[in-house]
Design a protein around this motif. Sequence first.
Motif, PDB file in Angstrom:
ATOM      1  N   VAL A   8      -5.308   3.005  -8.533  1.00  8.42           N
ATOM      2  CA  VAL A   8      -4.121   4.037  -8.044  1.00  8.42           C
ATOM      3  C   VAL A   8      -5.069   5.160  -7.906  1.00  8.42           C
ATOM      4  N   ALA A   9      -6.319   5.179  -7.856  1.00  5.11           N
ATOM      5  CA  ALA A   9      -7.093   6.420  -7.848  1.00  5.11           C
ATOM      6  C   ALA A   9      -6.427   7.742  -6.967  1.00  5.11           C
TER       7      ALA A   9
ATOM      8  N   ALA B 199       0.820  10.217   2.514  1.00  4.03           N
ATOM      9  CA  ALA B 199      -0.192   9.159   2.052  1.00  4.03           C
ATOM     10  C   ALA B 199       0.621   7.874   1.938  1.00  4.03           C
ATOM     11  N   LEU B 200       1.968   7.709   1.808  1.00  9.46           N
ATOM     12  CA  LEU B 200       2.638   6.388   1.669  1.00  9.46           C
ATOM     13  C   LEU B 200       2.951   5.888   3.187  1.00  9.46           C
TER      14      LEU B 200
ATOM     15  N   PRO C 104       8.935  -9.939   7.340  1.00  6.39           N
ATOM     16  CA  PRO C 104       7.556  -9.479   7.142  1.00  6.39           C
ATOM     17  C   PRO C 104       7.234  -8.375   6.049  1.00  6.39           C
ATOM     18  N   ASP C 105       5.900  -8.158   5.994  1.00  3.92           N
ATOM     19  CA  ASP C 105       5.717  -7.302   5.135  1.00  3.92           C
ATOM     20  C   ASP C 105       6.066  -5.880   5.638  1.00  3.92           C
ATOM     21  N   THR C 106       6.436  -5.256   4.502  1.00  2.16           N
ATOM     22  CA  THR C 106       6.663  -3.610   4.589  1.00  2.16           C
ATOM     23  C   THR C 106       8.376  -3.670   5.010  1.00  2.16           C
TER      24      THR C 106
ATOM     25  N   ASP D  83      -0.195  -2.709   3.641  1.00  2.00           N
ATOM     26  CA  ASP D  83      -1.768  -3.126   3.702  1.00  2.00           C
ATOM     27  C   ASP D  83      -2.370  -2.744   2.592  1.00  2.00           C
ATOM     28  N   ARG D  84      -1.826  -1.977   1.468  1.00  2.00           N
ATOM     29  CA  ARG D  84      -2.587  -1.617   0.297  1.00  2.00           C
ATOM     30  C   ARG D  84      -2.327  -2.483  -0.797  1.00  2.00           C
ATOM     31  N   VAL D  85      -1.259  -3.193  -0.951  1.00  2.00           N
ATOM     32  CA  VAL D  85      -0.986  -4.059  -1.998  1.00  2.00           C
ATOM     33  C   VAL D  85      -0.535  -5.560  -1.182  1.00  2.00           C
TER      34      VAL D  85
END
Length: 529
Positions: free
Chosen positions: A5-6, A17-18, A64-66, A501-503
């Motif tokens: 989580v830089a 950003a989210l 589905p994802d998200t 798409d990030r996790v």
Amino acid sequence: MPRTVAGLAAAGIAVAALALAGCAAPATLSASDDRIQVITTTGILADLARNVGGDRVNVSSLVPDTADPHSYEPSLRDIRNVVYADVAFSNYLLLEQQSVIKALDANLDPAVPNISLAEGAVKYAAEIIPLVENVALDTIWLGMRVRGTGARHGADRASDVYLSGTHAEGPGDLVAYLTESFGNPEFYVDSTDGFDPSNGFRDDTATLPPDAHTHMSWAFTEPGVYRLTLTASLAVTPDSRPVEMGEQTFTFAVGVDPHSVPGMEGAEVLSAGHADITVDIDTGELTLLVDPHGPADAHQSDHDPATTVIEVPNKALHEIPAGEGFRFLGRPGEQVFQLPQAVLGRHVHGEIDPHLWQNVHNAISYVELMRDTLIRVDPDGARTYRENAGRYIDELADVDAYVRDTIAAIPESRRHLVTTHDAFGYLGAAYDVQISGFVTPNPATEPSLADRRKLAETIRNLHIPAVFLEPNLVTRASTLTEVAGDLGVAVCPIYGDTFDDRVGTYAEMMRFNAESLRTCLSEPAERER
């Protein structure tokens, strides 16, 4: 390697950003595929199943994802995948939208194992905790509930229970409704247009699955005594004739002395805590189930509506906000009496918090149940499933230790989680994080100055350096993000029910959450307010 989580340490991280990526197309199940075809309800469960099944399985998720499993509506493609499944895994405990469960149960071959993981995992040492709800309201919190299984009628988890308003009397109009996640009202009972028996009172009906309850708002346009008659029925299947249950009349004292209701002198008055208009589909009775200290309270008791008055006091007066969405209550600025819904959005659930996987030990129990189910379906792959599950359980044990150690590095006084969604009770209990709040303004009005002050005071009083937002719930978080911006605190990501798409895996999710908590909460709290 886990994703990090830089960059989250900066206060006031931009919500942009989210932003979510588009939903990736789920895998397609096929009768021509030699692998075991596995359908799951969520991406988290699909990831667990892939780790256990390896190359011997083809896994697809209905949600589905998200997307949000609490509200996702299945597509025709989803139905097709269910038809080809050799095994099905749902979380259940009313996590998923009921239409997802219905799509699964109605289209799955009866011979195919249909596993409710949250319930089945208890035999594998999963720990469950009650879904404790905030009842610290100034008025009673009144919902609707279904108790019992209806098994003697042949009901199952995909059956429907109807609670229908058939008659109302009082000096004004009565509207029972819920406010969905994007602020749109959904009406359960509305006396303004009467009650139409010709359509089975469908316009004034709440629909619930067995053993569930829902929150709702109750609005009254004038002070006085109101009486609402409700009938209950059970539809075992979509095509079956509903089984008639009971009928009862419920009395409300709105802005008047509840102890002086004509004909009900000496009646018990409900004025605080949590109560539900309840139908028991095993006995057919309608009662008021009252739990003064929340659903887990040991002093739950049934109250006879004929000798009970529900108080709607003068402090329940609220101004109707501007906006077309609330015109059904009257003109903006006018006052109505209102018992608030308390939790924003459609919120149908049972007594147990369904988000078990936020404790990694519970996810391990899911894996063990999946392993044994796949062995039963595909005995030739037993050795593969045992070896895969063994390796994955070892990995999850490392994840559990990592999450525990990472969160332990946060000073105890700063381990406070404030978020938009009550999905982290297991995380808090397992890893010593205090669940200090989630946004629950009165959903029938725009968040008031008092609502914002309460949230701001929580953040100030606990010296909280960051609040947390699930990426898929950005659209529901305006109050949280605005208050955080005003106070100069960070808005950091945390994952509850779904990937993006990030996790993209369960192990990544748990590591990411731990790192996000440590990075964002370990900062000095003595910042300029």
